[in-house]
Design a protein around this motif. Structure first.
Motif, short mmCIF file in Angstrom:
data_model
loop_
_atom_site.label_atom_id
_atom_site.label_comp_id
_atom_site.label_asym_id
_atom_site.label_seq_id
_atom_site.Cartn_x
_atom_site.Cartn_y
_atom_site.Cartn_z
N VAL A 301 17.95 21.01 -3.07
CA VAL A 301 16.76 22.41 -2.58
C VAL A 301 17.60 23.76 -3.24
O VAL A 301 17.44 24.81 -2.73
N ALA A 302 18.26 23.58 -4.48
CA ALA A 302 18.91 24.71 -5.04
C ALA A 302 17.72 25.47 -5.62
O ALA A 302 17.18 25.19 -6.49
N HIS A 303 17.39 26.80 -4.85
CA HIS A 303 16.27 27.40 -5.20
C HIS A 303 16.66 29.01 -5.54
O HIS A 303 15.73 29.90 -5.69
N ASN A 304 17.92 29.31 -5.70
CA ASN A 304 18.37 30.59 -6.10
C ASN A 304 19.65 30.41 -6.99
O ASN A 304 20.25 29.45 -7.21
N VAL A 400 17.33 15.47 -12.34
CA VAL A 400 17.83 16.40 -11.22
C VAL A 400 16.59 17.10 -10.81
O VAL A 400 15.79 17.71 -11.73
N ALA A 401 15.79 16.54 -9.95
CA ALA A 401 14.72 17.72 -9.30
C ALA A 401 15.08 18.45 -8.22
O ALA A 401 15.66 18.19 -7.30
N PHE A 402 15.10 19.67 -8.64
CA PHE A 402 15.44 20.68 -7.77
C PHE A 402 14.65 22.09 -7.85
O PHE A 402 13.52 22.09 -8.64
N GLY A 403 14.94 22.88 -6.91
CA GLY A 403 14.37 24.19 -6.82
C GLY A 403 13.77 24.34 -5.36
O GLY A 403 14.29 24.08 -4.24
N SER A 404 12.63 24.84 -5.20
CA SER A 404 11.71 24.88 -3.97
C SER A 404 12.00 23.61 -3.08
O SER A 404 11.98 22.72 -3.40
N PHE A 405 11.64 24.12 -1.80
CA PHE A 405 12.01 22.95 -0.75
C PHE A 405 10.43 22.18 -1.10
O PHE A 405 10.26 20.90 -0.74
N PHE A 406 9.43 22.92 -1.27
CA PHE A 406 7.93 22.29 -1.63
C PHE A 406 8.18 20.99 -2.57
O PHE A 406 7.63 20.15 -2.64
#
Length: 423
Positions: A301-304, A400-406
Motif C-alpha cells: 500500500v505504498a501510495h505516496n 509489484v502491485a502497489f499504490g492505493s488501498f483500493f
C-alpha cells in the motif's frame, strides 16, 4: 422498523454529511459526550504519514503476548469494514458494529457526522464495552483535528512526517508536523519515530508539554547479523528478532512501539519476551505481502513518495533475476510523479490501472500516465483486473502491485477468488 444491515449502515453514513472529510472535533466530541464519553481504561494513539498501521500491529502483538486484552482501531480497511475494529485479536462482528451505529444514531440528533466519525465513535463504544486493558487508535488524517483525537490518550506516537494530504494538512513538512503533533498531551509520553523530524513538530510538542522521546536521541536501534538491539538512554537494552514485516522502516516502527511501552512503564508492563514475541509475530495485510511465486507477485500500500522510497529500498535489498513490472493505481490527490521518481528505473514497465470502478476519488490510468518520465514503458487499463492480466502476460520475474488501498484490495480479492490461478 427493520434494522439496517452493516452494508446499509455504511451506505447511510456516506449520505449523512455532505462532505467526505470535515476535520474538526466539535461534532464528534458532542456526540461522544452524549454517549457518556465511552473509553477503554488506557489508550495509545498512533499518527504519522506512513507506518501507523504497522506500528499498531506491533503494539497489538506485544500487548497480547503480555497477556492484555487489546482493542485496535485502524483505517482504511482492505477487504471488509470489520477489519477496522479488532477486539482481543478478532474483527468486530456485523451485529456489534450495527448495535454501535444504532447507539450513535440515537445520540447524534441533528449533528452531521462523517463516515470516519461514525466509525471512530463505534470503535470507542465497542472498546468501552469489551472489558479491555488498552485501546490502540490509528489516526485517520493529520492528528490535531482527527476524530480519534477526541480521546486524551495515555501516550502517543508520531511515526513519520512527509508530504501527503497537503490540501488538508499544509504544503510542507513543518505545517504537516504541527498537525500531527496535535495528538500529544501535556505530561504524557509522545514518541517520535522519525530520525529527522521537522522542527515545527518538535516545537509544538514542547509547547504542549508532552514528555517527548525521540528515535536516535532517547532510544537507539542497532542492527546485528541475526538480531537487533533496542537501547534507551536510561540503560535499558533489549535483544530482539527481526520483524516478519519486511520493509526497511518496520524496524523503526517496532522500535517506536517498544519506546511507548517503555515510557508507560508500570502502567502497562511488558516483559522482554513479550516484546520479542510481538516483534516476531506482528502481521499486516497488504504490506509487502507475497501472493504468488511464478511470477512473484507482491502487493503493497505504498501510495505516496515516502512509502515509494521504502519500496525502492526493499527492491534493492531483494533483487530478482529478470525485469520487475508494476501494477499501479492511485487516488486523484496523490503525488504520482513523486512516486514514479522514487522508483526510478527499478520498474521495467508500468501497468497503470484506473480506479474509478473502485472509488469516485480514483485517478484514471490516462491521468496517471501524464506524470510518467518520458521514456517510461507503460500501458493503461480501465480497471485493476486488466492491468494485472497484462502484467502476467508479460511474464516478468516480479510483479509489484502497489499504490492505493483500493488497488491492493482489488488484487487481494482477485487472487483469493476462484480465478486465483489465472489472474
Amino acid at each position: 422498523m427493520t434494522k439496517r444491515t452493516l452494508d446499509e449502515w455504511l451506505d447511510y453514513q456516506l449520505r449523512v454529511h455532505p462532505r467526505e472529510i470535515d476535520l474538526g472535533l466539535d461534532r464528534v466530541r458532542e456526540v461522544w459526550q452524549r454517549m457518556g464519553a465511552p473509553n477503554a481504561p488506557r489508550s495509545v494513539i498512533v499518527g504519522g504519514t506512513n507506518g501507523k498501521g504497522s506500528t499498531v500491529a506491533f503494539l497489538e502483538a506485544m500487548l497480547k503476548a503480555a497477556g492484555y486484552r487489546v482493542g485496535a482501531y485502524t483505517s482504511p480497511h482492505l477487504l471488509v469494514y470489520n477489519e477496522r475494529v479488532r477486539i482481543d485479536g478478532a474483527d468486530a462482528s456485523d451485529a456489534e458494529l450495527c448495535a454501535a451505529f444504532e447507539r450513535i444514531e440515537q445520540a447524534r440528533g441533528e449533528i452531521e457526522l462523517t463516515y470516519f466519525e461514525f466509525g471512530t465513535l463505534a470503535a470507542l463504544d465497542l472498546f468501552a464495552r469489551a472489558d479491555l486493558d488498552v485501546a490502540l487508535l490509528e489516526v485517520g488524517l493529520g492528528g490535531r483535528l482527527d476524530a480519534t483525537n477526541v480521546v486524551d490518550a495515555d501516550a502517543a506516537i508520531v511515526t513519520t512526517v512527509d508530504l501527503d494530504h497537503q490540501s488538508w494538512l499544509g504544503p510542507d513538512r513543518d505545517s504537516i508536523g504541527v498537525e500531527k503533533a496535535g495528538i500529544a498531551r501535556a505530561d504524557r509520553p509522545l514518541i517520535v519515530g522519525e530520525l529527522d523530524p521537522p522542527e515545527a513538530l518538535l516545537a509544538t510538542v514542547r509547547r504542549i508539554g508532552a514528555r517527548m522521546q525521540r528515535n536516535g536521541v532517547d532510544y537507539h536501534v542497532h542492527r546485528d547479523a541475526q538480531d537487533w538491539r533496542w537501547q534507551h538512554r536510561d540503560g535499558t537494552r533489549l535483544t530482539l528478532p527481526y520483524p516478519a514485516l519486511d520493509a526497511p522502516a518496520q524496524l523503526s516502527n517496532a522500535a517506536a512501539a517498544i519506546a511507548v511501552l517503555h515510557a508507560l512503564g508500570e502502567a502497562l508492563p511488558c516483559t522482554e519476551h513479550a516484546l520479542a514475541e510481538g516483534v516476531r509475530t506482528a502481521r499486516v495485510r497488504g504490506r509487502l505481502q507475497r501472493l504468488a511465486a511464478s511470477p512473484e507477485l507482491i502487493v503493497d500500500v505504498a501510495h505516496n513518495p515516502q512509502a515509494a522510497r521504502e519500496l525502492a529500498q526493499w527492491l534493492d535489498r531483494h533483487p530478482v533475476d529478470g525485469p520487475v513490472h508494476a501494477v499501479f493505481g492511485a487516488l486523484d490527490d496523490k503525488d504520482v510523479g513523486g512516486v514514479y521518481a522514487a522508483l526510478g528505473d527499478r520498474i521495467a514497465r508500468w501497468h497503470l490501472a484506473s480506479l474509478s470502478a473502485e472509488t469516485p476519488r480514483g485517478l484514471s490510468a490516462q491521468a496517471a500516465a501524464l506524470a510518467l518520465p518520458d521514456k517510461a514503458a507503460y500501458d493503461a487499463h480501465d480497471d485493476v483486473a486488466g492491468a494485472l492480466r497484462a502484467a502476467h502476460r508479460a511474464a516478468p520475474a516480479r510483479i509489484v502491485a502497489f499504490g492505493s488501498f483500493f488497488l491492493v484490495a482489488a488484487v487481494l480479492r482477485r487472487m483469493n477468488g476462484p480465478s486465483a490461478p489465472n489472474p
